[in-house]
Design an enzyme around this catalytic site. Structure first.
Site, PDB file in Angstrom:
ATOM      1  CB  ILE A  64      -1.006   0.057   1.186  1.00  0.00           C
ATOM      2  CG1 ILE A  64      -0.307  -0.189   2.534  1.00  0.00           C
ATOM      3  CG2 ILE A  64      -2.159  -0.911   0.975  1.00  0.00           C
ATOM      4  CD1 ILE A  64      -1.188   0.140   3.739  1.00  0.00           C
ATOM      5  CB  THR A 137      -7.417  -1.016  17.022  1.00  0.00           C
ATOM      6  OG1 THR A 137      -7.303  -1.590  18.315  1.00  0.00           O
ATOM      7  CG2 THR A 137      -6.405   0.128  16.935  1.00  0.00           C
ATOM      8  CG  ASP A 138     -10.201  -1.980  21.611  1.00  0.00           C
ATOM      9  OD1 ASP A 138      -9.061  -2.200  21.170  1.00  0.00           O
ATOM     10  OD2 ASP A 138     -10.806  -2.791  22.364  1.00  0.00           O
ATOM     11  CD  GLU A 139      -4.243  -2.497  21.126  1.00  0.00           C
ATOM     12  OE1 GLU A 139      -3.140  -1.944  21.205  1.00  0.00           O
ATOM     13  OE2 GLU A 139      -4.389  -3.731  21.084  1.00  0.00           O
ATOM     14  CE1 TYR A 186      -2.102  -2.190  15.172  1.00  0.00           C
ATOM     15  CE2 TYR A 186      -3.044  -2.160  17.378  1.00  0.00           C
ATOM     16  CZ  TYR A 186      -3.184  -2.366  16.022  1.00  0.00           C
ATOM     17  OH  TYR A 186      -4.411  -2.740  15.503  1.00  0.00           O
ATOM     18  CE  LYS A 190      -5.332   0.285  12.695  1.00  0.00           C
ATOM     19  NZ  LYS A 190      -5.516  -0.267  11.309  1.00  0.00           N
ATOM     20  CG  ASN A 215      -8.129  -7.908  21.983  1.00  0.00           C
ATOM     21  OD1 ASN A 215      -8.270  -6.754  22.366  1.00  0.00           O
ATOM     22  ND2 ASN A 215      -6.979  -8.547  22.059  1.00  0.00           N
ATOM     23  N   GLY A 319       4.579  -0.791  28.738  1.00  0.00           N
ATOM     24  CA  GLY A 319       3.426   0.086  28.524  1.00  0.00           C
ATOM     25  C   GLY A 319       2.115  -0.676  28.347  1.00  0.00           C
ATOM     26  CG  HIS A 320       0.298  -5.183  29.170  1.00  0.00           C
ATOM     27  ND1 HIS A 320       0.494  -6.447  29.688  1.00  0.00           N
ATOM     28  CD2 HIS A 320      -0.740  -5.304  28.315  1.00  0.00           C
ATOM     29  CE1 HIS A 320      -0.377  -7.274  29.170  1.00  0.00           C
ATOM     30  NE2 HIS A 320      -1.148  -6.602  28.334  1.00  0.00           N
TER      31      HIS A 320
HETATM   32  P1  NAD Z   1      -2.980  -9.318  10.291  1.00  0.00           P
HETATM   33  O1  NAD Z   1      -1.630  -8.921  10.792  1.00  0.00           O
HETATM   34  O2  NAD Z   1      -3.450 -10.703  10.491  1.00  0.00           O
HETATM   35  O3  NAD Z   1      -3.087  -9.013   8.732  1.00  0.00           O
HETATM   36  C1  NAD Z   1      -2.587  -7.848   8.153  1.00  0.00           C
HETATM   37  C2  NAD Z   1      -2.521  -8.058   6.640  1.00  0.00           C
HETATM   38  O4  NAD Z   1      -2.023  -6.840   6.053  1.00  0.00           O
HETATM   39  C3  NAD Z   1      -1.568  -9.170   6.224  1.00  0.00           C
HETATM   40  O5  NAD Z   1      -2.178  -9.993   5.246  1.00  0.00           O
HETATM   41  C4  NAD Z   1      -0.371  -8.437   5.637  1.00  0.00           C
HETATM   42  O6  NAD Z   1       0.305  -9.159   4.623  1.00  0.00           O
HETATM   43  C5  NAD Z   1      -1.028  -7.174   5.096  1.00  0.00           C
HETATM   44  N1  NAD Z   1      -0.072  -6.052   4.991  1.00  0.00           N
HETATM   45  C6  NAD Z   1       0.783  -5.623   5.949  1.00  0.00           C
HETATM   46  N2  NAD Z   1       1.515  -4.591   5.479  1.00  0.00           N
HETATM   47  C7  NAD Z   1       1.082  -4.354   4.213  1.00  0.00           C
HETATM   48  C8  NAD Z   1       1.429  -3.406   3.216  1.00  0.00           C
HETATM   49  N3  NAD Z   1       2.400  -2.501   3.429  1.00  0.00           N
HETATM   50  N4  NAD Z   1       0.784  -3.434   2.034  1.00  0.00           N
HETATM   51  C9  NAD Z   1      -0.196  -4.361   1.798  1.00  0.00           C
HETATM   52  N5  NAD Z   1      -0.555  -5.290   2.699  1.00  0.00           N
HETATM   53  C10 NAD Z   1       0.074  -5.291   3.889  1.00  0.00           C
HETATM   54  O7  NAD Z   1      -3.977  -8.252  10.931  1.00  0.00           O
HETATM   55  P2  NAD Z   1      -5.476  -8.439  11.464  1.00  0.00           P
HETATM   56  O8  NAD Z   1      -5.427  -8.870  12.866  1.00  0.00           O
HETATM   57  O9  NAD Z   1      -6.254  -9.180  10.478  1.00  0.00           O
HETATM   58  O10 NAD Z   1      -5.943  -6.904  11.448  1.00  0.00           O
HETATM   59  C11 NAD Z   1      -6.493  -6.320  10.276  1.00  0.00           C
HETATM   60  C12 NAD Z   1      -6.840  -4.864  10.555  1.00  0.00           C
HETATM   61  O11 NAD Z   1      -7.777  -4.797  11.621  1.00  0.00           O
HETATM   62  C13 NAD Z   1      -5.646  -4.017  10.996  1.00  0.00           C
HETATM   63  O12 NAD Z   1      -5.789  -2.747  10.418  1.00  0.00           O
HETATM   64  C14 NAD Z   1      -5.779  -3.950  12.511  1.00  0.00           C
HETATM   65  O13 NAD Z   1      -5.223  -2.750  12.997  1.00  0.00           O
HETATM   66  C15 NAD Z   1      -7.286  -3.957  12.668  1.00  0.00           C
HETATM   67  N6  NAD Z   1      -7.799  -4.533  13.931  1.00  0.00           N
HETATM   68  C16 NAD Z   1      -7.378  -5.770  14.349  1.00  0.00           C
HETATM   69  C17 NAD Z   1      -7.933  -6.317  15.507  1.00  0.00           C
HETATM   70  C18 NAD Z   1      -7.544  -7.692  15.995  1.00  0.00           C
HETATM   71  O14 NAD Z   1      -7.971  -8.080  17.087  1.00  0.00           O
HETATM   72  N7  NAD Z   1      -6.799  -8.470  15.258  1.00  0.00           N
HETATM   73  C19 NAD Z   1      -8.880  -5.588  16.246  1.00  0.00           C
HETATM   74  C20 NAD Z   1      -9.251  -4.308  15.795  1.00  0.00           C
HETATM   75  C21 NAD Z   1      -8.722  -3.804  14.627  1.00  0.00           C
HETATM   76  O1  DAU Z   2      -7.834  -4.436  20.977  1.00  0.00           O
HETATM   77  C1  DAU Z   2      -7.675  -4.658  19.603  1.00  0.00           C
HETATM   78  C2  DAU Z   2      -6.264  -5.141  19.330  1.00  0.00           C
HETATM   79  O2  DAU Z   2      -6.184  -6.478  19.812  1.00  0.00           O
HETATM   80  C3  DAU Z   2      -5.871  -5.070  17.861  1.00  0.00           C
HETATM   81  O3  DAU Z   2      -5.895  -3.739  17.435  1.00  0.00           O
HETATM   82  C4  DAU Z   2      -4.484  -5.679  17.637  1.00  0.00           C
HETATM   83  O4  DAU Z   2      -4.174  -5.687  16.265  1.00  0.00           O
HETATM   84  C5  DAU Z   2      -4.499  -7.091  18.183  1.00  0.00           C
HETATM   85  O5  DAU Z   2      -3.207  -7.659  18.059  1.00  0.00           O
HETATM   86  C6  DAU Z   2      -4.938  -7.131  19.651  1.00  0.00           C
HETATM   87  O6  DAU Z   2      -3.949  -6.520  20.511  1.00  0.00           O
HETATM   88  P1  DAU Z   2      -3.577  -7.133  21.938  1.00  0.00           P
HETATM   89  O7  DAU Z   2      -2.235  -6.654  22.315  1.00  0.00           O
HETATM   90  O8  DAU Z   2      -4.690  -6.945  22.901  1.00  0.00           O
HETATM   91  O9  DAU Z   2      -3.559  -8.714  21.552  1.00  0.00           O
HETATM   92  P2  DAU Z   2      -2.559  -9.889  21.943  1.00  0.00           P
HETATM   93  O10 DAU Z   2      -3.186 -11.146  21.473  1.00  0.00           O
HETATM   94  O11 DAU Z   2      -1.156  -9.594  21.544  1.00  0.00           O
HETATM   95  O12 DAU Z   2      -2.605  -9.877  23.544  1.00  0.00           O
HETATM   96  C7  DAU Z   2      -3.823 -10.048  24.264  1.00  0.00           C
HETATM   97  C8  DAU Z   2      -3.505  -9.885  25.739  1.00  0.00           C
HETATM   98  O13 DAU Z   2      -2.701 -11.015  26.159  1.00  0.00           O
HETATM   99  C9  DAU Z   2      -2.676  -8.658  26.071  1.00  0.00           C
HETATM  100  O14 DAU Z   2      -3.083  -8.145  27.320  1.00  0.00           O
HETATM  101  C10 DAU Z   2      -1.245  -9.180  26.153  1.00  0.00           C
HETATM  102  C11 DAU Z   2      -1.432 -10.594  26.669  1.00  0.00           C
HETATM  103  N1  DAU Z   2      -0.442 -11.581  26.185  1.00  0.00           N
HETATM  104  C12 DAU Z   2      -0.225 -11.678  24.862  1.00  0.00           C
HETATM  105  C13 DAU Z   2       0.686 -12.588  24.357  1.00  0.00           C
HETATM  106  C14 DAU Z   2       0.952 -12.685  22.871  1.00  0.00           C
HETATM  107  C15 DAU Z   2       0.208 -12.424  27.093  1.00  0.00           C
HETATM  108  O15 DAU Z   2      -0.006 -12.345  28.311  1.00  0.00           O
HETATM  109  N2  DAU Z   2       1.116 -13.327  26.603  1.00  0.00           N
HETATM  110  C16 DAU Z   2       1.387 -13.439  25.269  1.00  0.00           C
HETATM  111  O16 DAU Z   2       2.239 -14.275  24.886  1.00  0.00           O
END
Ligand code: NAD
Ligand code: DAU
Length: 380
Positions: A64, A137-139, A186, A190, A215, A319-320
């Site tokens: 992108i 994201t909610d973050e 992150y 966002k 999440n 910064g958790h």
């Molecule tokens: P993911 O990491 O699983 O997937 C991201 C995708 O983007 C991958 O397929 C990757 O190849 C592609 N990508 C990365 N950099 C790119 C670039 N420069 N150009 C084109 N493609 C690229 O992420 P996800 O968990 O599916 O999250 C998708 C979206 O939703 C993100 O914008 C994330 O911020 C948002 N989001 C995620 C969560 C969650 O819990 N996972 C929650 C809220 C919002």
């Molecule tokens: O809230 C939405 C977000 O949720 C998205 O925007 C992000 O893309 C997505 O990755 C997710 O972020 P979190 O940091 O909340 O997700 P994660 O699965 O990394 O961690 C969930 C919680 O668990 C968090 O409090 C950190 C903790 N954790 C995570 C990992 C990977 C652990 O305790 N141990 C671990 O090994």
């Protein structure tokens, strides 16, 4: 073939993106779905194997941040709607390497916005019938408190808690008007991209929309994130690294419910508006981890409590953020969306999927899938 709509979905080979692509490509056979993905470590075409033969589906490997390429794609496919999910998504990686997050999440979003602007403004109808939908994201809202009022038992101890439960304890939620207060690289990236999207509406009149989701969990999530990582580690009898005391709270939503919300908002959301999406399903990490352990042990035929000993408390994430909690009543009230799956059912389906899809997990964890699928489908 003339399509009713030409929709660009970015990040469609990732976790959430693959569910969105699948939903749109199957539910709307008269739409052309162009899935644009760079295929970073998180992108995996195996996530979409079941739909790749569809005539209304096209995959394009691109970054992108490549503005010229984005411009070319807009006119090549006559794009009239964009659902933008491509991003670097893992908080831990952003702590180690913030530059990549600024590049993709901020500059990449800007490159896509500018390409859409130039293309749409060059058309006779300009922005009519167009939509730029940014998934956030909610973050971005920061973190909420956890402490229960004096003398009251925490509602997070044993089970997921409902909105009513929390309101009874006077707890706070993120609403659409909560001020942005991102803490990690992150969430800062966002938040910045959200601001750019809104700026393109306010400055140029681009019909944008932003949603902030909690999440997600479910099939095809990269096993660096808590739920798939822990399922996989239990299966391989590896330690389960719990950050800090495991007291942090997250609100979990089944990924297909998020994809349905995206469908609803893409079609019926109000231009320039914001919607929060969440499950009203908060869990303290350690309680959630115990549910995962119990479920995996049961499905593998292990005695109850067998894998509890794998829990390993490790140094906390820098910064958790303590607690995220989304108030999603606006989308429920205005657009009639609500989560369809109870958490108990969602976690059963999710654990079952990872245990049944060992080949997917093994390829992804070995990193092999990137060459494996290039060999299978050609390096596109
Ligand atoms: P993911 O990491 O699983 O997937 C991201 C995708 O983007 C991958 O397929 C990757 O190849 C592609 N990508 C990365 N950099 C790119 C670039 N420069 N150009 C084109 N493609 C690229 O992420 P996800 O968990 O599916 O999250 C998708 C979206 O939703 C993100 O914008 C994330 O911020 C948002 N989001 C995620 C969560 C969650 O819990 N996972 C929650 C809220 C919002
Ligand atoms: O809230 C939405 C977000 O949720 C998205 O925007 C992000 O893309 C997505 O990755 C997710 O972020 P979190 O940091 O909340 O997700 P994660 O699965 O990394 O961690 C969930 C919680 O668990 C968090 O409090 C950190 C903790 N954790 C995570 C990992 C990977 C652990 O305790 N141990 C671990 O090994």
């Amino acid at each position: 073939m003339e399509f009713k709509r030409n929709i660009l979905i970015t990040g469609g080979a990732g976790f959430i993106g693959s569910h969105v692509v699948r939903l749109f490509a199957t539910k709307y056979p008269d739409y052309r779905i162009v899935n644009l993905d760079k295929l970073t470590y998180a992108g995996n075409l195996a996530n979409l194997k079941d739909i790749e033969g569809k005539t209304n589906y096209t995959f394009v490997k691109a970054d992108i941040c490549d503005f010229d390429k984005m411009m070319a794609l807009m006119s090549q496919y006559r794009i009239d709607g964009i659902i933008h999910l491509a991003a670097e998504s893992h908080v831990d990686r952003s702590i180690k390497d913030p530059f990549t997050f600024a590049r993709t999440n901020v500059m990449g979003t800007l490159s896509l916005l500018q390409a859409a602007k130039l293309y749409w403004e060059s058309l006779p109808e300009k922005y009519d019938g167009k939509r730029f939908y940014h998934i956030s994201t909610d973050e971005v809202y920061g973190a909420l408190e956890l402490t229960a009022p004096e003398g009251v038992e925490s509602p997070f101890t044993t089970k997921a808690s409902s909105l009513e439960h929390h309101q009874a304890y006077g707890r706070e939620f993120f609403t659409e008007t909560t001020k942005y207060d991102p803490h990690s690289p992150y969430s800062a990236s966002k938040a910045s991209s959200d601001h750019f999207v809104r700026a393109f509406h306010d400055t140029y009149g681009m019909p944008t929309i932003v949603t902030n989701c909690s999440n997600n969990y479910g099939p095809y999530q990269f096993p660096e994130k808590l739920i798939p990582l822990f399922i996989n580690n239990i299966r391989h009898r590896k330690p389960l690294p719990v950050y800090g005391k495991g007291e942090n709270v997250r609100d979990w939503l089944y990924v297909e419910d998020h994809a349905r919300a995206i469908d609803t908002i893409f079609h019926n959301g109000k231009t320039a508006d914001t919607y929060n999406i969440g499950g009203f399903n908060e869990w303290k990490n350690i309680d959630l981890i115990k549910v995962i352990i119990k479920t995996v042990d049961r499905m593998l035929g292990n005695p109850e409590g067998y894998s509890l000993g794998l829990i390993t408390y490790v140094t906390d994430r820098q910064g958790h953020d303590l607690r995220y909690a989304i108030d999603s009543r606006k989308i429920q009230r205005e657009l009639g969306w609500e989560p369809s799956l109870q958490f108990e059912e969602g976690i059963e389906k999710t654990v079952r999927w990872y245990l049944d899809n060992q080949e997917w997990l093994d390829l992804v964890t070995s990193g092999e899938y990137q060459t494996y699928y290039d060999k299978m489908y050609g390096n596109r």
